[in-house]
Enzyme design. Structure first.
Site, short mmCIF file in Angstrom:
data_model
loop_
_atom_site.label_atom_id
_atom_site.label_comp_id
_atom_site.label_asym_id
_atom_site.label_seq_id
_atom_site.Cartn_x
_atom_site.Cartn_y
_atom_site.Cartn_z
N GLY A 190 -6.77 8.56 2.40
CA GLY A 190 -5.35 8.22 2.36
C GLY A 190 -4.71 8.39 3.71
N GLU A 204 3.09 6.83 1.07
CA GLU A 204 3.42 6.73 2.50
C GLU A 204 3.12 8.04 3.23
OE1 GLU A 204 4.32 4.08 4.34
OE2 GLU A 204 4.08 2.83 2.57
#
Length: 695
Positions: A167, A452
C-alpha cells in the site's frame, strides 16, 4: 439600513440562507451573542454560499435525490450513486472560467455533494476530477483528448496505486510496464494476485480507464514508479478488454455507493503514448529523459500531484464531523434529563460532562473547516499554476504540501473519528437509530483513516521531512516553506530554553499564548526526535532501524503536533482577522477551546520537557471547562452556522425545527413493515410451542 460585511451585504446572505423554523431550539438561539449567518463568512464567501445553495436546490427537487427509509442492497447502492453522479455531472452550476478564477468554488461544489451523500461526492471526484487532474498534471498535449472525453462523460476513470500486498510502500509495487522500442509499446503485467491493483474507487463496476502506477522497465533497468493512462473496459459494453481481469471487492463497512475494485494485467500491450511522462519517461529508443536535472526536484513536483487525495480527505473528514456535531448539539439542546431538586428537567446541554464531550469537537469543526477550505483552495491553485506553467517553485510547494498533508490528514481523520463517536454516545439510545445518521457518518469516515495512506504510515513521511530540516533550522528560507509550516523553527534554540510564564486560567487559555505553547511543543518534539534518531545511529543502528525505533512517543507525536500547530495558528489568524466584532469574540473562544483541548492531550510532554510545572496543567484543564461553559449558550447557533439544509442532514435528531420526538415518531411508525406482522410469524408460534415439549 442594509448591513455590509466587506463586499457582502446581509440581504445577500439572507437571500441564500433562509430563516430557521421556530421550535424547541428557540430558547438557545435567543442566547447567542452573534449572527449565525454572518459567522459563515469565516470559512465561506458569498460566491461559495451561492454555489452550495444552487447545488442543494437542484438536489431538493430532483427525483433521484429523494431519501428512502429502508437500507438499499449493495447493488442498489452502487446503482443510485452512479445515476446521481451523472445527474450532477450533467449540470453546469458554475462556468469553468469562474472556477479557475475562484478555486474555492471547486471546494464548495464538492462540499455541497458531501453534505448530501459522501458516496456521490467520492464517485464524482474519482471518476472525473481526480482522473482529469492527473492527466493535466502529468500528461502532455497528446493526452488532452482524454480531457474532452472526460468533460463529455464519454469515459470515466479511476486511480490505481495500491496493490494487494503493498500500500504505502511505493517502492515495493510489483506491477510492471516494460518498454519495447521496436514496437513503441509498453507491456503492462501483473505477476500474481498479490500485485493486483486493489481498493480502486469506481473501478469495480463502471470505470473505462485507469491511471495505473507501474514500475517503468526499459533496457533492463527499473526507473521506478510511473503513471499510465490505461483503457480497461469497452465504453459501449463495459466489458473488460482481453488481457484485463477486474472485479468488485464487495461490501464494505461504509461508503458502499463507491464500487472499489481490483485489476490485473496479463502482458497487456499499450502504445507508448499511454505514459503520462511530462515529469519523466523514456524516449522512442527506451532511454530515460526528464526535464529535471535533480531527481529530487522531479520527485518533489510529482508529490504535489499525489498530495491531492490527502488534501481533500481533510475536508471530507471535516464534513462528516460537521454533520455529526450539528445533530448532537441540536439534540442535546432538546433532550431533557434530571435537574436540581424541586425543579424542571434540564436540557442535557447544561451538564458539564455533555459540554466537554461535544463542545471541544464543535470548536474543532470550526478550526478544521477554516483550515481545510484554505488547504483545498491552495492545492487547487497549485494544480492550476502547474498546468499553466506559472509556478517557479513547484518542487518546494509540492514537498511542503506532501509533508503537511501527511500530517493533517491523520489529525483530521482521527479528530473526526473521536468526535463522531462522542456525538453518537452523547445522543444516547436514540443516537443508535439509523435514522439519526450518526452511525453512517462514523462508518463512512472510517475509511479516511486508511485510504490515500494509512494514518500512522503517513505520519512517518511527515516526520522524515521534518528531521531533514532540523539541522538547517537557522537557514530556512521562504522557498523551503512557501506555506509557512516551518515558522515554529524561528529562534528555535532560544525558544527551547523557555518555560511557561503563565500562571492563571485566563493566561493559559489565551489564544496568543496557546499558539506560543504549540510553537514550543513542536520545536521540542522535533529536537527530541532528532536526538533519538542520532543516538540510535551512534549506537550502531542503520538509518531504517533508527527511524523505526523512534516512532512511538517521538516521530508519530512530532508529526501530529506539527499538523495541529499549523491548524491552531491558521484558525487563530483567521479568527483574529474576522471583521465582525461579535463573531470574532466567539471565534476567539473557539480558538481557546480547540487549542487548549488539543494541547491538553500532550500534557505529559509539556511536563517532561520542563515547559509546564506545578499546577499549570490543572489550570489549563480548568480553562477548558470554563470555555465550554461560556460557549454552551452559543452552541446551537454555532451549529446552525455549520448545518446543511435538513434534507442533506436527514437526521431525526438534528432537524432545524428541534422537533426531535415528532421526527422519531414519524420515522419509526412509517418505517416499512414496522407495524405489521412478519411474514415468518408462524415460525415464532411453532418454535414457542415446540420448545416446552422438549424439556
Amino acid at each position: 439600513m442594509e448591513k455590509k460585511m466587506g463586499y457582502v451585504t446581509y440581504d445577500q446572505l439572507k437571500e441564500c440562507i433562509p430563516d430557521l423554523p421556530s421550535g424547541p431550539l428557540e430558547k438557545y438561539r435567543k442566547q447567542a451573542t452573534f449572527d449565525w449567518r454572518r459567522m459563515k463568512l469565516v470559512y465561506d464567501s458569498l460566491s461559495t454560499i451561492q454555489l452550495k445553495k444552487h447545488v442543494w436546490d437542484f438536489m431538493r427537487t430532483h427525483p433521484l435525490f429523494q431519501h428512502q427509509s429502508a437500507s438499499r442492497t449493495l447493488d442498489e447502492e452502487r446503482h443510485i450513486a452512479v445515476k446521481r453522479m451523472y445527474a450532477i455531472y450533467n449540470e453546469t452550476f458554475v462556468p469553468d472560467l469562474k472556477l479557475i478564477d475562484d478555486p474555492g468554488l471547486f471546494q464548495a461544489q464538492s462540499e455541497a455533494m458531501f453534505m448530501f451523500d459522501s458516496a456521490l461526492a467520492v464517485k464524482v471526484s474519482l471518476t472525473f476530477k481526480m482522473f482529469a487532474n492527473t492527466i493535466q498534471g502529468a500528461g502532455r498535449d497528446h493526452h488532452f483528448n482524454y480531457l474532452d472525453d472526460i468533460e463529455k462523460a464519454r469515459i470515466g476513470g479511476c486511480f490505481a496505486l495500491t496493490e494487494i500486498s503493498h500500500g504505502s510502500n511505493a517502492r515495493g509495487m510489483r506491477t510492471t510496464a516494460t518498454y519495447i522500442p521496436e514496437k513503441r509499446q509498453f507491456i503492462l503485467h501483473t505477476p500474481d494476485f498479490e500485485a493486483a491493483k486493489c481498493w480502486v474507487g469506481s473501478l469495480g463496476k463502471c470505470a473505462t480507464h485507469a491511471i495505473i502506477y507501474a514500475m517503468l522497465m526499459s533496457k533492463g533497468k527499473n526507473h521506478g514508479l510511473h503513471t499510465f493512462v490505461v483503457p480497461i473496459r469497452d465504453p459501449e459494453t463495459l466489458l473488460p478488454y482481453p488481457g484485463v481481469t477486474l472485479g468488485d471487492l464487495g461490501e464494505k463497512i461504509g461508503l458502499n455507493g463507491v464500487d472499489n475494485g481490483f485489476v490485473m494485467f496479463n502482458n497487456y500491450h499499450l502504445p507508448k503514448e499511454a505514459a503520462l511522462d511530462k515529469l519523466g519517461g523514456v524516449d522512442d529508443n527506451g532511454d530515460y529523459q526528464t526535464p529535471f536535472r535533480d531527481p529530487s526536484k522531479r520527485f518533489g513536483a510529482s508529490l504535489g500531484i499525489l498530495s491531492g487525495g490527502r488534501v481533500h480527505i481533510t475536508s471530507i473528514s471535516t464534513a462528516y464531523l460537521q454533520k455529526a456535531i450539528v445533530i448532537a448539539i441540536r439534540y442535546s439542546a432538546v433532550r431533557k434529563q434530571f435537574g436540581p431538586p424541586n425543579s424542571e428537567e434540564m436540557p442535557v446541554m447544561e451538564y458539564q460532562q455533555q459540554q466537554i464531550r461535544l463542545l471541544p469537537y464543535l470548536a474543532a469543526t470550526y478550526a478544521l473547516r477554516v483550515f481545510c477550505n484554505w488547504f483545498c483552495r491552495t492545492h487547487i491553485q497549485l494544480t492550476i499554476n502547474r498546468f499553466m506553467g506559472v509556478d517557479d517553485n513547484a518542487a518546494g510547494r509540492g514537498i511542503e504540501m506532501h509533508a503537511l498533508s501527511s500530517a493533517v490528514k491523520p489529525v483530521c481523520g482521527w479528530t473526526a473519528r473521536d468526535g463522531i463517536q462522542n456525538c453518537r454516545e452523547a445522543c444516547g439510545g436514540h443516537g443508535y437509530l439509523k435514522a439519526a445518521r450518526i452511525g453512517d457518518l462514523r462508518n463512512d469516515n472510517d475509511a479516511n483513516c486508511t485510504y490515500e495512506g494509512e494514518n500512522s504510515l503517513l505520519l512517518q513521511q511527515a516526520s522524515n521531512w521534518l528531521l531533514n530540516v532540523w539541522s538547517r533550522r537557522g537557514t530556512i528560507t521562504k522557498d523551503d516553506t512557501p506555506y509557512g509550516s516551518l515558522q515554529f523553527l524561528d529562534n528555535a534554540d532560544q525558544l527551547l530554553f523557555e518555560t511557561c510564564p503563565w500562571n492563571t486560567v485566563e493566561e493559559l487559555i489565551d489564544p496568543a499564548n496557546l499558539t506560543h505553547m504549540y510553537k514550543w511543543l513542536t520545536a521540542y518534539m522535533l529536537k527530541m526526535t532528532h536526538e533519538k534518531v542520532s543516538t540510535l545511529k551512534s549506537s550502531g543502528k542503520d538509518n531504517f532501524s533508527a527511524k523505526n525505533d523512534s516512532q512511538s512517543f517521538n516521530a508519530v507525536t512530532l508529526s501530529v503536533v506539527y499538523g495541529e500547530n499549523f491548524i491552531v495558528n491558521h484558525f487563530y489568524k483567521s479568527a483574529n482577522a474576522f471583521e465582525d466584532a461579535r463573531c470574532r469574540n466567539v471565534l476567539l473562544k473557539l480558538v481557546s477551546l480547540y487549542g487548549a483541548f488539543m494541547l491538553e492531550k500532550h500534557m505529559a510532554t509539556l511536563y517532561i520537557g520542563g515547559f509546564f510545572s506545578k499546577d499549570q496543567g490543572l489550570l489549563l484543564r480548568e480553562g477548558i471547562l470554563r470555555v465550554c461553559a461560556a460557549l454552551a449558550p452559543q452552541a446551537v447557533s454555532l451549529a446552525d452556522t455549520l448545518a446543511p439544509p435538513d434534507f442533506c442532514l436527514n437526521s431525526v435528531l438534528g432537524m432545524a425545527d428541534g422537533e426531535v420526538y415528532k421526527h422519531i415518531q414519524s420515522s419509526v411508525m412509517s418505517y416499512p413493515g414496522s407495524m405489521s406482522r412478519p411474514e415468518w410469524w408462524r415460525d415464532v408460534v411453532f418454535w414457542r410451542s415446540y420448545i416446552p415439549s422438549k424439556l
